[in-house]
Design an enzyme around this catalytic site. Sequence first.
Site, PDB file in Angstrom:
ATOM      1  N   VAL A  23       0.864  -1.187   0.000  1.00  0.00           N
ATOM      2  CA  VAL A  23       0.000   0.000   0.000  1.00  0.00           C
ATOM      3  C   VAL A  23       0.901   1.237   0.000  1.00  0.00           C
ATOM      4  O   VAL A  23       1.455   1.603   1.032  1.00  0.00           O
ATOM      5  CB  VAL A  23      -0.943   0.022   1.221  1.00  0.00           C
ATOM      6  CG1 VAL A  23      -1.849   1.247   1.166  1.00  0.00           C
ATOM      7  CG2 VAL A  23      -1.783  -1.250   1.289  1.00  0.00           C
ATOM      8  N   PRO A  24       1.050   1.895  -1.162  1.00  0.00           N
ATOM      9  CA  PRO A  24       1.932   3.060  -1.235  1.00  0.00           C
ATOM     10  C   PRO A  24       1.273   4.319  -0.670  1.00  0.00           C
ATOM     11  O   PRO A  24       1.024   5.300  -1.371  1.00  0.00           O
ATOM     12  CB  PRO A  24       2.215   3.182  -2.737  1.00  0.00           C
ATOM     13  CG  PRO A  24       0.966   2.672  -3.382  1.00  0.00           C
ATOM     14  CD  PRO A  24       0.485   1.554  -2.470  1.00  0.00           C
ATOM     15  N   CYS A  25       0.985   4.289   0.631  1.00  0.00           N
ATOM     16  CA  CYS A  25       0.243   5.382   1.256  1.00  0.00           C
ATOM     17  C   CYS A  25       1.027   6.695   1.243  1.00  0.00           C
ATOM     18  O   CYS A  25       0.433   7.761   1.413  1.00  0.00           O
ATOM     19  CB  CYS A  25      -0.200   5.005   2.667  1.00  0.00           C
ATOM     20  SG  CYS A  25       1.118   4.446   3.733  1.00  0.00           S
ATOM     21  N   HIS A  26       2.330   6.646   0.992  1.00  0.00           N
ATOM     22  CA  HIS A  26       3.099   7.889   0.882  1.00  0.00           C
ATOM     23  C   HIS A  26       2.662   8.709  -0.323  1.00  0.00           C
ATOM     24  O   HIS A  26       2.945   9.896  -0.393  1.00  0.00           O
ATOM     25  CB  HIS A  26       4.604   7.595   0.819  1.00  0.00           C
ATOM     26  CG  HIS A  26       5.021   6.843  -0.400  1.00  0.00           C
ATOM     27  ND1 HIS A  26       4.800   5.478  -0.533  1.00  0.00           N
ATOM     28  CD2 HIS A  26       5.634   7.248  -1.542  1.00  0.00           C
ATOM     29  CE1 HIS A  26       5.278   5.088  -1.717  1.00  0.00           C
ATOM     30  NE2 HIS A  26       5.787   6.147  -2.338  1.00  0.00           N
TER      31      HIS A  26
END
Length: 104
Positions: free
Chosen positions: A54-57
């Site tokens: 999950v590339p929440c950045h």
Amino acid sequence: MDEGFFQRAYDIVRQIPQGRVATYGQIARMMGEPRKARFVGFAMHSSPGMAGGVPCHRVVFKDGSLAPGFAFGGPNEQRRMLDAEGIEFLPNGKVDMRRFQWEA
């Protein structure tokens, strides 16, 4: 917030391509929950992050501001991660949303 909401948010965030960002509100609208941008933020804070795919950045505030420093383990960590993907910042330190916002 229920686990189903978080999973739906993660599913959308996984689609954000490298070198692009999306906003909390944009994710909420894509989920059909336009008034729940804050809950998307809660989901991102609870996410497994890149380790969980999950590339929440890549999720930022609508004005291009980044999450508070604690969210990624340090005040400059989110910016470092975005820099590494080629995201450029304006002189005020915010993401250049006109150039880098994901057009889903």
